[in-house]
Design a protein around this motif. Sequence first.
Motif, PDB file in Angstrom:
ATOM      1  N   ASP A 208       0.730  -1.085   0.041  1.00 15.94           N
ATOM      2  CA  ASP A 208       0.051   0.103  -0.086  1.00 15.94           C
ATOM      3  C   ASP A 208       0.873   1.188   0.103  1.00 15.94           C
ATOM      4  O   ASP A 208       1.718   1.285   0.687  1.00 15.94           O
TER       5      ASP A 208
ATOM      6  N   GLY B 236      -2.012   3.557  -6.712  1.00 19.73           N
ATOM      7  CA  GLY B 236      -3.205   3.257  -6.285  1.00 19.73           C
ATOM      8  C   GLY B 236      -4.007   1.951  -6.968  1.00 19.73           C
ATOM      9  O   GLY B 236      -4.939   1.352  -6.365  1.00 19.73           O
ATOM     10  N   SER B 237      -3.305   1.450  -7.996  1.00 24.84           N
ATOM     11  CA  SER B 237      -3.780   0.384  -8.485  1.00 24.84           C
ATOM     12  C   SER B 237      -2.551  -0.579  -8.963  1.00 24.84           C
ATOM     13  O   SER B 237      -1.609  -0.171  -9.391  1.00 24.84           O
TER      14      SER B 237
ATOM     15  N   PRO C 241      -4.985   9.948  -6.348  1.00 20.42           N
ATOM     16  CA  PRO C 241      -4.699   8.609  -5.303  1.00 20.42           C
ATOM     17  C   PRO C 241      -3.759   8.931  -4.085  1.00 20.42           C
ATOM     18  O   PRO C 241      -3.250  10.080  -4.396  1.00 20.42           O
TER      19      PRO C 241
ATOM     20  N   LEU D 157     -15.077   3.336  -6.010  1.00 19.97           N
ATOM     21  CA  LEU D 157     -13.566   3.071  -5.445  1.00 19.97           C
ATOM     22  C   LEU D 157     -13.902   3.059  -3.623  1.00 19.97           C
ATOM     23  O   LEU D 157     -14.993   3.643  -3.256  1.00 19.97           O
TER      24      LEU D 157
ATOM     25  N   SER E 275      -9.950  15.035  -4.007  1.00 21.18           N
ATOM     26  CA  SER E 275      -9.175  13.698  -4.542  1.00 21.18           C
ATOM     27  C   SER E 275      -9.927  13.005  -5.627  1.00 21.18           C
ATOM     28  O   SER E 275     -10.420  11.957  -5.575  1.00 21.18           O
TER      29      SER E 275
ATOM     30  N   ASP F  98     -12.572   4.359  -1.069  1.00 19.63           N
ATOM     31  CA  ASP F  98     -12.811   5.428  -0.012  1.00 19.63           C
ATOM     32  C   ASP F  98     -14.116   6.085   0.052  1.00 19.63           C
ATOM     33  O   ASP F  98     -14.084   7.186   0.736  1.00 19.63           O
TER      34      ASP F  98
ATOM     35  N   SER G 141      -8.662   8.328  -8.723  1.00 21.40           N
ATOM     36  CA  SER G 141      -8.698   7.387  -9.963  1.00 21.40           C
ATOM     37  C   SER G 141      -8.013   8.242 -11.089  1.00 21.40           C
ATOM     38  O   SER G 141      -8.563   8.944 -11.897  1.00 21.40           O
TER      39      SER G 141
ATOM     40  N   HIS H 217      -3.923  13.607  -0.566  1.00 15.67           N
ATOM     41  CA  HIS H 217      -4.961  13.147  -1.515  1.00 15.67           C
ATOM     42  C   HIS H 217      -4.938  11.716  -1.086  1.00 15.67           C
ATOM     43  O   HIS H 217      -4.189  11.043  -0.444  1.00 15.67           O
ATOM     44  N   ASN H 218      -6.218  11.036  -1.369  1.00 19.23           N
ATOM     45  CA  ASN H 218      -6.260   9.672  -1.205  1.00 19.23           C
ATOM     46  C   ASN H 218      -7.664   9.197  -2.187  1.00 19.23           C
ATOM     47  O   ASN H 218      -8.445   9.772  -2.220  1.00 19.23           O
ATOM     48  N   GLY H 219      -7.120   7.911  -2.748  1.00 15.20           N
ATOM     49  CA  GLY H 219      -8.063   7.183  -3.120  1.00 15.20           C
ATOM     50  C   GLY H 219      -8.606   7.585  -4.563  1.00 15.20           C
ATOM     51  O   GLY H 219      -9.408   6.930  -5.471  1.00 15.20           O
TER      52      GLY H 219
ATOM     53  N   ARG I 167     -16.409   7.199  -9.686  1.00 13.97           N
ATOM     54  CA  ARG I 167     -15.496   7.486  -8.557  1.00 13.97           C
ATOM     55  C   ARG I 167     -16.201   6.899  -7.420  1.00 13.97           C
ATOM     56  O   ARG I 167     -15.641   6.436  -6.450  1.00 13.97           O
TER      57      ARG I 167
END
Lengths: 295, 589, 234
Positions: free
Chosen positions: A141, A206-207, B251, C77, B247, C79, B266, B262-264, C74
């Motif tokens: 992660d 992130g992936s 990511p 995902l 965000s 979160d 795409s 930032h988080n998550g 979005r």
Amino acid sequence: MAVVLVLVLIVVGSVLFHFLSPWWWTPIASNWDYIDHTIIISFWITGIVFAAVVLFMAYCVFRFRHREGNRAAYEPENKRLEWWLMVVTAAGVTALLVPGLFVWSRFVTVPSDATEIEVVAQQWQWSFRLPGKDGKLGTSDTRDVTADNPLGVAPKDPNGQDDVLVEAADLHLPVGKPVKVLLRSIDVLHDFYIPEFRAKMDMIPGSVTYFWFTPIRTGTFQVLCAELCGQGHPLMHGVVMVDTEQDYLAWLGQQQTFAQLSAPQQSGSANSLPGEAIASNLGVAANSKLSRSAQ
Amino acid sequence: MVDVTPADAVPPAEVGEMELYHPHSWWTKYVFSQDAKVIAVQYSATATAIGLVALVLSWLMRLQLGFPGTFDFITPEAYYQFITMHGMIMVIYLLTALFLGGFGNYLIPLMVGARDMVFPYVNMLSYWIYLLAVLVLVSSFFAPGGPTGAGWTLYPPQAIMTGTPGGQDWGIILMLSSLILFIIGFTMGGLNYVVTVLQGRTRGMTLMRLPLTVWGIFTATVMALLAFPALFVACVMMLLDRVLGTSFFMPAIVEMGEQLQHNGGSPILFQHLFWFFGHPEVYIVALPAFGIVSDLISTHARKNIFGYRMMVWAIIAIGALSFVVWAHHMYVSGMHPYFGFFFATTTLIIAIPTAIKVYNWVLTLWRGDIHLTVPMLFALAFIVTFVNGGLTGLFLGNVVVDVPLSDTMFVVAHFHMVMGVAPILVIFGAIYHWYPKVTGRMLNEALGKFHFWVTFLGAYLIFFPMHYLGLMGIPRRYAELTDMTIMTESARHLNSFISIMAFVVGFAQLVFLFNLIWSIRHGREAGGNPWRATTLEWQTPQTPPAHGNFGKELPIVYRWAYDYSVPGAKEDFIPQNVPGDFAPSREPA
Amino acid sequence: MSVILVFLLVVAGFAGWWLSHQRLTAKPWLEQGLAEEFVGLGRSALPTAKIGLGVFLAVVGCLFSLFVSAYFMRMGLSDWRPLPLPRLLWLNTGVLVLSSVALQCAVVAARRGQMDMVRLGLATAGLTALAFLAGQLVAWRQLTEDGYLLASNPANSFFYLITAMHGLHILGGLVGLGRTSAGAWNGARPERLRLSVELCAMYWHFLLFVWLCIFAVLAGWAATFVSICQRLLT
Ligand code: HEM
Ligand SMILES: [Cu+2]
Ligand SMILES: [Cu+2]
């Protein structure tokens, strides 16, 4: 008349250039010669169409250029001809598409005996992770990334403890074994690209993305980053060496595991033989194959 | 005795003399003008000016690529700023603005027989907002940190990070703001182009009597109206990510050893939005070129366009299909691999209507009476480069072939050929063709031919060999081609050659600019219809057309736009507004 | 991207329907003359301004479809934490409906030539629309006070972003409404006034429709609905 000449010259010149110029793809080093074949098919079909259209144009200009007293023919359309052309085009397109999709389905179906390895990109260097004795990569992660754990391997995951880490150094691979390359980035988009292997794929923070290939000859290959990743992008080189089985195992023996790296004071006892650990995974199958063929 | 006003003579649906705004001062006549023709010139001049900046940037990049290490001031940072501004300017601020804002504004009202666009005031606003967008874009050159260097695709996360020039400075903010402005301005203009074609057509001008130029621009505008919102959405969301720390696209990231907030998010989401706009954009540039080149070929070969109906249907089919192929730009982006099957198929299907158009162009030449005028030369060159670029598109659309070729010089060569060189050649041809209408004088032909040969051959020599560099595996967007094992000595020489050609081609454009300016005063008098063409813009009572375009009465249309060399007619062309049947037996035997 | 594709399909349906009435299969080279028989192939009988507005609304619809598409992508995902919608939104919705109704009344009145009613309708519509915007701002305040900040979760970000976009469009509509009202008070020509009132009403109804859609999306009903449909299909 100059136009006619130039149009013909463009066709002739382009074809000659294609066949005679020294600029061509690098000698292939993976199983993806299928892709090369598809490109060759594409060159033939498109080359013929290009030559046909331009030469036809040249002929028209030559034959029907304006002269005193000329008058153009009157022909609004010709349904038959148009349908024929459409059918022929559709056939040509199919001839391109079908082999392409066929090879694509191979490209996306990873063989079950492929070994997983991981490539981790960051601005602007490459690192690698190989599974340990258990044959499994531990989870990871971006949030786990610290100075001591630059790849963000999950510290609690038991599968990850014996993973072999190759930080900002060369990757070695054994020749002839399919590998599934898992791709990960901890900052921006990158793309793991080795021209000789033909394959490439973006890495997305992130992936995890992937592709697979089998190296078919030994040698040293340069990794290039093929997705703009900031100002260091053009210098983001790496090295992959495809080794014979022995060389590979020798190299592997010198690498360190995640557990060793994160707790260097204990490294002496617990995991003293990481190389062997991997051998059990990547090497054994091949060894048994070798011994079988030797019998 | 009774004054029959035109309103009595035509069915009510076709009435509608529009109320024109009549300018009172020099300012409202030439600056804040509501006349589409003036707006067209304003759009074209602005687009050309900013296009010259992009041309100079391409020289600078070629200097770096062709002669590495010689020009110290072109650092990687600068290179990426040049590449980004060059790409974005060329695609959006030059080509889109010139085709739709320039040619659209000038030609649509004239060709459909309208006095002006239907919403002249909004049309004027459109230009001024476009100008503002250009100024904001240019201002980023002077902002601290310079313009953004994220590549014209502006992919996050790197677009808004410190590793990219302008990412954490003003560059990216100004770029996104400029794009948002451009889209707002364009929407205003686009509404005009579409509604004018719908509602502004004169009596008798049915859809199937429209010249293909109008069809091309009309369809492209409809597409642009539906595609630009995707870019708008992407820009707004990225702006929020950058400025307010949301965000959407960002990511979790470790940048230079530090965890970002930032988080998550795409990054792929951005790519979908961007290419949902980006692919139609290719056709937004190509369709007007298709339309214009059809008219150039037909006029200068003195022959009706072959298969007019097919041409119209192909334009519509391409316009519709191009909304379902966007992800062919994302084959190696890490999206689900099964999308590859779908998008490769749709992409290659588009090749069929496109090929039909090519066939019909060359079949128009067949048994024509080909006048090798400068516009015709450019049209022929367009076919060569477009076919070349279109065919390499089949490589890149065929998903698995794209794997080794994507993000290499092959792609650069491909899209320059197909959406750089080919449409630009059409633009040149169109300028040589319509300049006499705009100014009343012809462009100098000798200079024109010189310009043509250098541009065409030079551009071909730049971009044809470049494909093979990509085949070798040389990636695109590399500020330095050093330290690469695949880079051979001969490839270095080829690169230098390409750079030299780029300069040669660039300088030929200066000749063209000179011709444009010189001929305003010194060109040969053109008369109203120098090419003996059929479409309405050539039938105006004055040249250049006055405000209101058509004098007292609007023309009435009696025939389609392609009555060239009609059997039995005295002249080899019959303008659209000439009544009567000149051809007893029109179906070929 | 499915929402936007569905939206485009609807647009394509309209376009196809219109094109199918334009005799695209005719052979234009065989048809000369003034073509009295082509009546109906010229411009539409609708006022040009209405067609212009219609095209513009298609663009606006496209914009919101794209936001919703992005929202759904979005949302998938990990979160994503949905936020509780303030109760106030219901009231705001009611106010916006009222605004549309008022404008519709103004349209009817304009057709009958009742100037007083037109003015009343326009004023009510303007005030209720302003009340809607104020209500939205209060809803934002409530959310931020409860700690649902713009950047703390993508669900929040989308909520603020989409409502803001909608609010901006209302604001733009208010400019048009203001100009129409000025005409209503300063004695514009009746047929002119009628057209502007109709245009305002069209825009208002469309934005109300957009609001109902995004309300459904933000409240999560749309997602539930979609998953039910998917279950029915499989
Ligand atoms: C003689 C004319 C031109 C020359 C010499 C030229 C040169 C270049 C060069 C050297 C690059 C960078 C390639 C790389 O390192 O990856 C580039 C990128 C690009 N050019 Fe051009 N160009 C020309 C005209 C055009 C035109 C007319 C267009 C309009 C479509 C265009 C669109 C682009 C785009 C979109 C990019 C990509 C930018 C990016 O990667 O972000 N160029 N061009
Ligand atoms: Cu990189
Ligand atoms: Cu595309």
